[in-house]
Write an enzyme that holds these catalytic residues in place. Structure first.
Site, PDB file in Angstrom:
ATOM      1  N   THR A 297       8.356 -75.480  27.051  1.00  0.00           N
ATOM      2  CA  THR A 297       7.350 -76.188  26.260  1.00  0.00           C
ATOM      3  C   THR A 297       7.812 -76.348  24.819  1.00  0.00           C
ATOM      4  OG1 THR A 297       5.580 -75.306  27.650  1.00  0.00           O
ATOM      5  CG2 THR A 297       4.954 -76.054  25.440  1.00  0.00           C
TER       6      THR A 297
ATOM      7  N   GLN B  95      10.380 -82.747  23.545  1.00  0.00           N
ATOM      8  CA  GLN B  95      10.585 -83.668  22.419  1.00  0.00           C
ATOM      9  C   GLN B  95       9.681 -84.892  22.516  1.00  0.00           C
ATOM     10  OE1 GLN B  95      14.767 -84.698  22.340  1.00  0.00           O
ATOM     11  NE2 GLN B  95      15.386 -82.684  21.594  1.00  0.00           N
TER      12      GLN B  95
ATOM     13  N   GLU C 165       8.456 -94.541  27.155  1.00  0.00           N
ATOM     14  CA  GLU C 165       9.651 -93.941  27.754  1.00  0.00           C
ATOM     15  C   GLU C 165       9.895 -94.586  29.108  1.00  0.00           C
ATOM     16  OE1 GLU C 165       8.961 -89.686  27.755  1.00  0.00           O
ATOM     17  OE2 GLU C 165       9.181 -89.556  25.597  1.00  0.00           O
TER      18      GLU C 165
ATOM     19  N   HIS D 217      18.161 -85.229  33.388  1.00  0.00           N
ATOM     20  CA  HIS D 217      17.819 -86.102  32.267  1.00  0.00           C
ATOM     21  C   HIS D 217      19.061 -86.907  31.931  1.00  0.00           C
ATOM     22  CE1 HIS D 217      16.441 -87.579  28.419  1.00  0.00           C
ATOM     23  NE2 HIS D 217      15.260 -87.033  28.622  1.00  0.00           N
TER      24      HIS D 217
ATOM     25  N   ARG E 169      14.046 -92.264  35.315  1.00  0.00           N
ATOM     26  CA  ARG E 169      15.189 -91.394  35.031  1.00  0.00           C
ATOM     27  C   ARG E 169      16.229 -91.294  36.120  1.00  0.00           C
ATOM     28  NH1 ARG E 169      12.349 -86.440  32.052  1.00  0.00           N
ATOM     29  NH2 ARG E 169      11.894 -87.759  30.265  1.00  0.00           N
TER      30      ARG E 169
ATOM     31  N   HIS F  50      17.279 -80.976  34.230  1.00  0.00           N
ATOM     32  CA  HIS F  50      16.197 -80.978  33.232  1.00  0.00           C
ATOM     33  C   HIS F  50      14.877 -80.438  33.768  1.00  0.00           C
ATOM     34  CE1 HIS F  50      14.002 -82.451  29.752  1.00  0.00           C
ATOM     35  NE2 HIS F  50      13.244 -83.231  30.493  1.00  0.00           N
TER      36      HIS F  50
ATOM     37  N   GLU G  61       5.430 -76.180  35.428  1.00  0.00           N
ATOM     38  CA  GLU G  61       6.649 -76.614  36.133  1.00  0.00           C
ATOM     39  C   GLU G  61       6.916 -75.807  37.401  1.00  0.00           C
ATOM     40  OE1 GLU G  61       9.899 -77.473  33.480  1.00  0.00           O
ATOM     41  OE2 GLU G  61      11.323 -77.595  35.125  1.00  0.00           O
TER      42      GLU G  61
ATOM     43  N   ARG H 100       9.746 -87.270  38.645  1.00  0.00           N
ATOM     44  CA  ARG H 100       8.666 -87.180  37.651  1.00  0.00           C
ATOM     45  C   ARG H 100       8.767 -88.298  36.613  1.00  0.00           C
ATOM     46  NH1 ARG H 100       8.313 -84.720  32.413  1.00  0.00           N
ATOM     47  NH2 ARG H 100      10.457 -83.992  32.606  1.00  0.00           N
TER      48      ARG H 100
HETATM   49  P1  FAD Z   1       7.431 -73.042  30.138  1.00  0.00           P
HETATM   50  O1  FAD Z   1       6.983 -73.762  28.953  1.00  0.00           O
HETATM   51  O2  FAD Z   1       8.883 -73.088  30.453  1.00  0.00           O
HETATM   52  O3  FAD Z   1       6.997 -71.521  29.994  1.00  0.00           O
HETATM   53  C1  FAD Z   1       7.450 -70.575  30.928  1.00  0.00           C
HETATM   54  C2  FAD Z   1       7.065 -69.203  30.434  1.00  0.00           C
HETATM   55  O4  FAD Z   1       7.263 -68.260  31.467  1.00  0.00           O
HETATM   56  C3  FAD Z   1       7.892 -68.705  29.258  1.00  0.00           C
HETATM   57  O5  FAD Z   1       7.030 -68.032  28.388  1.00  0.00           O
HETATM   58  C4  FAD Z   1       8.858 -67.715  29.904  1.00  0.00           C
HETATM   59  O6  FAD Z   1       9.306 -66.703  29.034  1.00  0.00           O
HETATM   60  C5  FAD Z   1       7.958 -67.135  30.963  1.00  0.00           C
HETATM   61  N1  FAD Z   1       8.634 -66.510  32.098  1.00  0.00           N
HETATM   62  C6  FAD Z   1       9.498 -67.062  32.987  1.00  0.00           C
HETATM   63  N2  FAD Z   1       9.839 -66.159  33.912  1.00  0.00           N
HETATM   64  C7  FAD Z   1       9.175 -65.008  33.625  1.00  0.00           C
HETATM   65  C8  FAD Z   1       9.115 -63.730  34.207  1.00  0.00           C
HETATM   66  N3  FAD Z   1       9.821 -63.391  35.290  1.00  0.00           N
HETATM   67  N4  FAD Z   1       8.336 -62.790  33.633  1.00  0.00           N
HETATM   68  C9  FAD Z   1       7.621 -63.067  32.499  1.00  0.00           C
HETATM   69  N5  FAD Z   1       7.645 -64.276  31.905  1.00  0.00           N
HETATM   70  C10 FAD Z   1       8.404 -65.229  32.467  1.00  0.00           C
HETATM   71  N6  FAD Z   1       7.854 -82.659  29.349  1.00  0.00           N
HETATM   72  C11 FAD Z   1       7.001 -83.583  28.883  1.00  0.00           C
HETATM   73  O7  FAD Z   1       5.961 -83.840  29.487  1.00  0.00           O
HETATM   74  N7  FAD Z   1       7.265 -84.214  27.705  1.00  0.00           N
HETATM   75  C12 FAD Z   1       8.392 -83.988  26.985  1.00  0.00           C
HETATM   76  O8  FAD Z   1       8.588 -84.557  25.940  1.00  0.00           O
HETATM   77  C13 FAD Z   1       9.325 -83.046  27.484  1.00  0.00           C
HETATM   78  N8  FAD Z   1      10.469 -82.796  26.820  1.00  0.00           N
HETATM   79  C14 FAD Z   1      11.290 -81.790  27.267  1.00  0.00           C
HETATM   80  C15 FAD Z   1      12.421 -81.462  26.532  1.00  0.00           C
HETATM   81  C16 FAD Z   1      13.223 -80.401  26.913  1.00  0.00           C
HETATM   82  C17 FAD Z   1      14.438 -80.045  26.110  1.00  0.00           C
HETATM   83  C18 FAD Z   1      12.886 -79.653  28.066  1.00  0.00           C
HETATM   84  C19 FAD Z   1      13.723 -78.496  28.492  1.00  0.00           C
HETATM   85  C20 FAD Z   1      11.776 -79.992  28.830  1.00  0.00           C
HETATM   86  C21 FAD Z   1      10.975 -81.073  28.432  1.00  0.00           C
HETATM   87  N9  FAD Z   1       9.845 -81.423  29.171  1.00  0.00           N
HETATM   88  C22 FAD Z   1       8.989 -82.378  28.685  1.00  0.00           C
HETATM   89  C23 FAD Z   1       9.423 -80.627  30.318  1.00  0.00           C
HETATM   90  C24 FAD Z   1       8.338 -79.659  29.865  1.00  0.00           C
HETATM   91  O9  FAD Z   1       8.638 -79.187  28.579  1.00  0.00           O
HETATM   92  C25 FAD Z   1       8.195 -78.475  30.786  1.00  0.00           C
HETATM   93  O10 FAD Z   1       8.179 -78.878  32.115  1.00  0.00           O
HETATM   94  C26 FAD Z   1       6.890 -77.731  30.475  1.00  0.00           C
HETATM   95  O11 FAD Z   1       6.868 -77.392  29.130  1.00  0.00           O
HETATM   96  C27 FAD Z   1       6.755 -76.518  31.351  1.00  0.00           C
HETATM   97  O12 FAD Z   1       5.687 -75.736  30.873  1.00  0.00           O
HETATM   98  P2  FAD Z   1       5.337 -74.382  31.616  1.00  0.00           P
HETATM   99  O13 FAD Z   1       4.200 -73.784  30.906  1.00  0.00           O
HETATM  100  O14 FAD Z   1       5.217 -74.634  33.059  1.00  0.00           O
HETATM  101  O15 FAD Z   1       6.660 -73.493  31.444  1.00  0.00           O
HETATM  102  C1  SIN Z   2      12.312 -86.559  26.560  1.00  0.00           C
HETATM  103  O1  SIN Z   2      11.879 -86.453  25.419  1.00  0.00           O
HETATM  104  O2  SIN Z   2      13.155 -87.394  26.899  1.00  0.00           O
HETATM  105  C2  SIN Z   2      11.805 -85.624  27.585  1.00  0.00           C
HETATM  106  C3  SIN Z   2      10.562 -86.132  28.148  1.00  0.00           C
HETATM  107  C4  SIN Z   2      10.244 -85.467  29.441  1.00  0.00           C
HETATM  108  O3  SIN Z   2      11.015 -84.685  29.970  1.00  0.00           O
HETATM  109  O4  SIN Z   2       9.184 -85.777  29.973  1.00  0.00           O
END
Ligand code: FAD
Ligand code: SIN
Length: 532
Positions: free
Chosen positions: A44, A48, A117, A243, A289, A351, A375, A386
């Site tokens: 998260t 970007q 996008e 990505h 993508r 990605h 995710e 996606r």
């Molecule tokens: P995360 O935000 O990854 O959080 C996971 C959490 O789980 C973390 O706190 C981690 O420490 C914890 N964790 C993991 N395993 C364990 C464990 N065994 N024990 C305890 N804690 C654990 N998506 C969009 O919609 N828009 C965007 O612009 C976008 N840009 C992106 C850019 C980048 C560089 C990346 C990498 C991803 C991007 N994505 C984007 C995808 C999106 O950011 C993620 O899919 C989303 O943030 C996932 O959120 P989440 O809460 O599921 O997991």
């Molecule tokens: C990006 O900013 O290109 C990432 C967007 C996304 O993964 O949804």
């Protein structure tokens, strides 16, 4: 040994999904959030581009639904997509009310600057410059840390879910129920038993199983691996999103070059300076993508080049700097490249994992009292590919729905089971660091070389054979070694790699992100989820 820590809700993961869930249930009971790194270290934080949601009259909910379904190449669950899109705007409004400051149009007090996008027919992406994730993560983390009912346990890694395999009495009554999780606090060398009435798995992605990835180090697929060991149903792991544009910086850290740059008018060019996307798809640089990543892969292979280029030099320089300050500064500082003067070298990188733990439309997994969101979950919204910026939205919408669900079914009592301490008998030694590193590199190389953007049966079978040997080796070490975060992650990565390969081997067709050289067409026989 660690003691028992009890709460109404256990949330594993402190990204958008975990925090949003925690904030919605916290007024109704005690919440423990465990996160294996610092609270802000998550996918998260690095997001970007932004959050896709319909917020203007020029756009419509139907457009967003249609774009999501088209990108998903026939595998999206229509009901889940409708929920995502219809409830999205309310959830986005909620985080704005909590303090998330999305970028407004130049000079406007109320109108948001909406980006576009790949795969989106309209400008609909709310963003905070090019650091949307950091803005959301900081706002939600601050709110969670202030809540009197929420306790955040940083640097605590969940090892395994507590299920009937662990509890010692009432075995029959304990069948297919989650009672919480065992959690390692490495600095204390203790494994605590976190017992909860409801457990939310929000551990994020697994793209670190590939050699080149846009993800931070935490993305090792722990949630999917834990769920898989506990017999929870998992779907569509073959759909790994690459990505198209991660910065090509050999030896440097991975860094994303947001799709929003293409949405802003950036052009993809090969090493000879030719724009190539118009030859691959009529939507050019803004095709979904999977199509752009495959086109880049094909250009690189055709020309035997290490990367392609994203050219922003024809655009207004000041505007590019203001709109993308983070990317501009990073490229300048880390590689000496001024992106307004020279094209950016880019390559595709792993990605996002579209598959995950199967959940209902309210986050319920196939195990009682175990929920999943973000995710790590498979809600059905992404299908075979996606749509950009739908992930943060999914994290918000479905974690909120899960919260509403547990609040409706809330029980007062803990299950009448005895949860034993973590069993350390049989532990002989500490896992050798060099073995661990070697196994990790092997997994990442195999996944990159044989399970990447373009696959074949032969390559997948080779990957399966090799990962199976690693998987068995790691399991054996795991049984006799002292627990460390690195060992736990390696074990999980071996499991997830194996699940991705197994799922890919079952799909003898090409669809969305899963492209098979030996089955280049889609086949309606496979118009269903791959369930393991
Ligand atoms: P995360 O935000 O990854 O959080 C996971 C959490 O789980 C973390 O706190 C981690 O420490 C914890 N964790 C993991 N395993 C364990 C464990 N065994 N024990 C305890 N804690 C654990 N998506 C969009 O919609 N828009 C965007 O612009 C976008 N840009 C992106 C850019 C980048 C560089 C990346 C990498 C991803 C991007 N994505 C984007 C995808 C999106 O950011 C993620 O899919 C989303 O943030 C996932 O959120 P989440 O809460 O599921 O997991
Ligand atoms: C990006 O900013 O290109 C990432 C967007 C996304 O993964 O949804």
């Amino acid at each position: 040994m660690g003691e028992l820590i009890r709460s109404d809700f256990l949330v594993i993961g402190g990204g958008i999904a975990g925090l949003n869930f925690a904030l919605h249930v916290a007024d109704h009971g005690k919440v423990n959030i465990v996160t294996k790194s610092g609270l802000t270290e998550s996918n998260t934080f690095y997001a970007q581009g932004g959050v896709a949601a319909v917020t203007t009259e020029e756009d419509s909910l139907n457009n967003h639904i249609e774009d999501t379904l088209v990108a998903g190449a026939g595998l999206c669950h229509q009901d889940a997509v409708e929920i995502l899109v219809n409830e999205g705007p309310q959830r986005v409004k909620e985080i704005i009310d909590w303090g998330v400051a999305f970028t407004k149009k130049n000079g406007s007090k109320s109108e948001y600057d909406l980006a576009r996008e790949g795969g989106h027919s309209h400008h609909r992406i709310l963003h905070a410059a090019d650091m949307t994730g950091a803005e959301i993560q900081k706002t939600l983390s601050t709110k969670a840390l202030k809540h009197p009912n929420i306790t955040v346990h940083e640097n605590c890694i969940a090892v395994d879910l507590i299920t009937e395999h662990h509890v010692l009495n009432n075995l029959q009554a304990a069948f297919n129920i989650c009672f919480g999780a065992y959690v390692l606090k490495e600095d204390e060398e203790k494994v605590y038993s976190f017992q909860a009435k409801y457990t939310m798995l929000a551990t994020g992605g697994a793209s670190k199983v590939f050699l080149h990835s846009t993800n931070p180090d935490i993305a090792t697929g722990d949630g999917v691996a834990m769920a898989s060991r506990a017999g929870v149903r998992i779907a569509n792991m073959e759909f790994v999103q690459f990505h198209p544009t991660s910065l090509y910086n050999p030896g440097g850290k991975s860094f994303l070059i947001s799709e929003a740059l293409r949405g802003h008018g950036g052009h993809l060019k090969n090493g000879s300076g030719q724009r190539f996307m118009p030859y691959y798809d009529k939507r050019e640089e803004l095709a979904p993508r999977d199509i752009v990543a495959r086109a880049i892969d094909s250009e690189m292979k055709k020309k035997r080049e290490e990367c392609v280029f994203l050219d922003m030099t024809h655009l207004d320089k000041e505007d590019v700097k203001t709109r993308f300050p983070n990317i501009y500064n990073y490229c300048l500082k880390e590689t000496g490249l001024d992106i307004t003067e020279k094209p950016i070298p880019v390559v595709p990188a792993a990605h996002y994992i579209c598959g995950g733990i199967i959940t209902s439309l309210t986050g319920q997994t196939s195990m009682q009292n175990l929920f999943a969101s973000g995710e790590v979950a498979h809600t059905g919204v992404h299908g075979a590919n996606r749509l950009a910026s739908n992930s943060l939205l999914e994290g918000l919408v479905f974690s909120h729905r899960a919260a509403m669900k547990v609040l409706r079914k809330r029980t007062r009592e803990f299950h009448n089971v005895f949860i034993p301490e973590w069993d350390e008998s049989g532990i002989i030694d500490k896992y050798e660091w060099f073995l661990l590193k070697h196994n990790l590199q092997e997994i990442q190389n195999i996944m990159w070389d044989y399970v990447g953007i373009v696959r074949s049966k032969k390559q997948l079978l080779r990957a399966e054979r090799r990962t199976y040997v690693i998987f068995e080796e790691v399991e054996e070490y795991y049984k006799r070694s002292k627990l460390t975060t690195e060992l736990i992650q390696l074990r999980n990565m071996a499991t997830v790699a194996f699940l991705i390969i197994k799922s890919a081997l079952r799909r003898n067709e090409s669809r969305g992100l899963h492209y098979m050289q030996d089955f280049p067409d889609s086949n309606d026989k496979f118009l269903k989820d791959t369930i393991v």
